[in-house]
Write a protein that holds these residues in place. Sequence first.
Motif, mmCIF file in Angstrom:
data_model
loop_
_atom_site.group_PDB
_atom_site.id
_atom_site.type_symbol
_atom_site.label_atom_id
_atom_site.label_comp_id
_atom_site.label_asym_id
_atom_site.label_seq_id
_atom_site.Cartn_x
_atom_site.Cartn_y
_atom_site.Cartn_z
ATOM 1 N N PHE A 173 25.662 42.387 22.980
ATOM 2 C CA PHE A 173 26.874 43.020 23.444
ATOM 3 C C PHE A 173 26.652 43.774 24.748
ATOM 4 C CE2 PHE A 173 27.759 42.197 19.054
ATOM 5 C CZ PHE A 173 29.088 41.823 19.064
ATOM 6 N N SER A 174 25.504 43.551 25.345
ATOM 7 C CA SER A 174 25.203 44.159 26.640
ATOM 8 C C SER A 174 26.313 43.874 27.635
ATOM 9 C CB SER A 174 23.897 43.571 27.164
ATOM 10 O OG SER A 174 23.770 43.809 28.525
ATOM 11 N N ASP A 229 18.490 44.642 27.997
ATOM 12 C CA ASP A 229 18.928 44.142 26.687
ATOM 13 C C ASP A 229 18.985 42.616 26.677
ATOM 14 O OD1 ASP A 229 19.182 46.664 25.619
ATOM 15 O OD2 ASP A 229 21.324 46.840 26.058
ATOM 16 N N LEU A 230 19.583 42.051 27.730
ATOM 17 C CA LEU A 230 19.674 40.595 27.786
ATOM 18 C C LEU A 230 18.290 39.972 27.887
ATOM 19 C CD1 LEU A 230 22.034 38.127 28.919
ATOM 20 C CD2 LEU A 230 19.979 38.099 30.335
ATOM 21 N N MET A 231 17.415 40.565 28.696
ATOM 22 C CA MET A 231 16.079 40.021 28.860
ATOM 23 C C MET A 231 15.295 40.067 27.553
ATOM 24 S SD MET A 231 15.942 38.838 31.883
ATOM 25 C CE MET A 231 14.200 38.379 31.828
ATOM 26 N N GLU A 232 15.524 41.106 26.761
ATOM 27 C CA GLU A 232 14.821 41.215 25.486
ATOM 28 C C GLU A 232 15.201 40.066 24.556
ATOM 29 O OE1 GLU A 232 13.720 44.610 22.133
ATOM 30 O OE2 GLU A 232 15.106 45.082 23.769
ATOM 31 N N HIS A 269 26.758 16.477 24.992
ATOM 32 C CA HIS A 269 27.941 17.264 24.668
ATOM 33 C C HIS A 269 28.212 18.265 25.789
ATOM 34 C CE1 HIS A 269 28.388 16.209 20.289
ATOM 35 N NE2 HIS A 269 27.164 15.778 20.527
ATOM 36 N N ALA A 270 29.467 18.680 25.886
ATOM 37 C CA ALA A 270 29.870 19.706 26.854
ATOM 38 C C ALA A 270 30.596 20.814 26.106
ATOM 39 C CB ALA A 270 30.788 19.110 27.915
ATOM 40 N N VAL A 271 30.318 22.057 26.480
ATOM 41 C CA VAL A 271 31.027 23.180 25.881
ATOM 42 C C VAL A 271 31.629 24.041 26.985
ATOM 43 C CG1 VAL A 271 28.903 24.564 25.706
ATOM 44 C CG2 VAL A 271 30.879 25.159 24.301
ATOM 45 N N VAL A 272 32.898 24.388 26.814
ATOM 46 C CA VAL A 272 33.626 25.243 27.747
ATOM 47 C C VAL A 272 33.783 26.603 27.080
ATOM 48 C CG1 VAL A 272 35.782 25.583 29.018
ATOM 49 C CG2 VAL A 272 34.851 23.262 28.730
ATOM 50 N N VAL A 273 33.006 27.581 27.532
ATOM 51 C CA VAL A 273 33.071 28.926 26.963
ATOM 52 C C VAL A 273 33.919 29.802 27.878
ATOM 53 C CG1 VAL A 273 31.758 30.929 26.191
ATOM 54 C CG2 VAL A 273 30.770 28.643 25.972
ATOM 55 N N GLY A 274 34.977 30.397 27.313
ATOM 56 C CA GLY A 274 35.891 31.205 28.116
ATOM 57 C C GLY A 274 37.327 30.765 27.943
ATOM 58 N N ASN A 293 36.396 30.251 22.561
ATOM 59 C CA ASN A 293 37.206 31.349 23.082
ATOM 60 C C ASN A 293 36.372 32.326 23.902
ATOM 61 O OD1 ASN A 293 39.578 30.429 21.999
ATOM 62 N ND2 ASN A 293 39.437 31.658 20.149
ATOM 63 N N LYS A 294 37.038 33.009 24.818
ATOM 64 C CA LYS A 294 36.374 34.015 25.638
ATOM 65 C C LYS A 294 35.692 35.042 24.736
ATOM 66 C CE LYS A 294 40.684 36.621 26.139
ATOM 67 N NZ LYS A 294 41.681 37.131 27.087
ATOM 68 N N THR A 295 34.530 35.506 25.165
ATOM 69 C CA THR A 295 33.734 36.393 24.339
ATOM 70 C C THR A 295 32.773 37.204 25.193
ATOM 71 O OG1 THR A 295 32.045 36.458 22.605
ATOM 72 C CG2 THR A 295 32.097 34.495 23.979
ATOM 73 N N LEU A 296 32.456 38.403 24.729
ATOM 74 C CA LEU A 296 31.428 39.200 25.397
ATOM 75 C C LEU A 296 30.044 38.665 25.103
ATOM 76 C CD1 LEU A 296 32.520 42.923 24.925
ATOM 77 C CD2 LEU A 296 32.086 41.771 27.080
ATOM 78 N N THR A 297 29.896 38.004 23.959
ATOM 79 C CA THR A 297 28.565 37.597 23.504
ATOM 80 C C THR A 297 28.233 36.191 23.985
ATOM 81 O OG1 THR A 297 29.535 36.898 21.396
ATOM 82 C CG2 THR A 297 28.627 39.104 21.496
ATOM 83 N N VAL A 298 27.923 36.071 25.273
ATOM 84 C CA VAL A 298 27.587 34.760 25.817
ATOM 85 C C VAL A 298 26.139 34.371 25.541
ATOM 86 C CG1 VAL A 298 29.339 34.895 27.623
ATOM 87 C CG2 VAL A 298 27.012 35.670 28.102
ATOM 88 N N ALA A 299 25.279 35.352 25.229
ATOM 89 C CA ALA A 299 23.866 35.046 25.013
ATOM 90 C C ALA A 299 23.620 34.003 23.920
ATOM 91 C CB ALA A 299 23.084 36.331 24.721
ATOM 92 N N PRO A 300 24.372 34.000 22.813
ATOM 93 C CA PRO A 300 24.154 32.935 21.827
ATOM 94 C C PRO A 300 24.342 31.540 22.407
ATOM 95 C CG PRO A 300 25.450 34.678 20.847
ATOM 96 C CD PRO A 300 25.342 35.008 22.312
ATOM 97 N N TYR A 301 25.266 31.402 23.344
ATOM 98 C CA TYR A 301 25.504 30.088 23.947
ATOM 99 C C TYR A 301 24.403 29.745 24.943
ATOM 100 C CZ TYR A 301 29.759 30.699 21.452
ATOM 101 O OH TYR A 301 30.634 30.919 20.421
#
Length: 472
Positions: free
Chosen positions: A25-26, A245-248, A313-318, A348-356
């Motif tokens: 959630f950084s 946080d993201l780097m960790e 595969h292609a994924v559109v995040v946002g 869907n748009k999300t703050l948590t892009v790191a999982p993707y």
Amino acid sequence: MAKQSSAWITMQKKKRWPLMILALFSLSTAIVFLVRSTSTTCNTLSSTVAASTTAGTGTRVNSEEKTASNSLNFMKSKLVLLVSHELSLSGGPLLLMELAFLLRGVGAEVVWITNQKPLEPDEVIYSLERKMLDRGVQVFPARGEKAVDIALKADLVVLNTAVAGKWLDAVLKEKVSRVLPKVLWWIHEMRGHYFKLDYVKHLPFVAGAMIDSHTTAEYWKNRTRERLGIKMPETYVVHLGNSKDLMEVAEDSVAKRVLREHVRESLGVRDDDILFAIINSVSRGKGQDLFLRAFHESLQLIQEKKLQLPSMHAVVVGSDMNAQTKFETELRNFVAQKKIQDRVHFVNKTLTVAPYLASIDVLVQNSQARGECFGRITIEAMAFQLPVLGTSAGGTMEIVVNGTTGILHPAGKEGVTPLANNMVKLATHVERRLTMGKKGYGRVKERFLEHHMSQRIAFVLKQVLHHAMTHS
């Protein structure tokens, strides 16, 4: 004993991955949700903060944090007013919040003002204000004597984005001239409609402008001179950096593996499938339409050449179907017409892009026109050791080393076929994909970490404070 110790460490790492997910959630992993098209030409710089500050690749997070803190220690006890044009999940406000927290971390007194707020209560604004208050940032109304008093007393005033310039006359009125010598104007915009005299007429008289890339800075210099007849102040280029946080998360192999498995399972993508992603707010300026055309073309190339590859595969995040935009409807209709619904996934748009970022194989940065001002998602992807296929425009050219950490293609329709070919190229050459990812990670460690950004910002703040003292 050694085996027991090793096993214990492994167990602790596995226990730690839920904590890593919390770190997702950084603020730095936020997608810019506001629909922004891009247009720029740039400005030449009177001063430039070196973008090539280096640090050893073995630097640990805690020492990076210490370095960042040390570089801003001179801000201790300083009163800083941050003026944001809005408070939302878009990149500008979130980046300013990061600066607020960095300054609070060294003992500065920080006051936040949001110039434009909706009349109705807003959950996002409430949540972000609570986050700031919890970290010791004071939140004041944009108008009234309190705001004027803080602006006059502050050691430093940071205006965030060109639009924030409207606050100066509206609130300070005849006292504007007393505040301008201590104003640092942080500009992120690339679009032409921001070049309005009403917004930036005071720009020549502030202590300095801070801009995210050389390309954007050059554009602002030229455009303000040619279109508005005004001169830019002392201008500093400050490349952004990834948060600790993201780097960790990016450097935690257990967390990444868990996230990869979870996201791929939710999308219906197998572990050995090749997944390309575009992670931006869905808008024509971000180029999702051309990305999908290139993806479809790449599938045709694979079929024509009879290449033996795992499924692509292609994924559109946002995505945001609630907004029901014409553009998003076009995207989904294209996918249906080409019968590639089983290969294209909308998130869907999300703050948590790191999982993707943990779950994909290649990031596509396909911003159009003059490209991204900087494009923070690019350095975030590189932190996850992902190669980047980006448009040869804007700040992307200052991040991606073409042929080394990724491959660049032209913006516009002429870039569709080159992008398709590059997709096939990386899909068929696993080693090249992995090598590019590792080199991208190395480049991030050398120049795109939080402490690099802090050092660059510290240089700018020292110049602005000196200007304020000599012109007070």
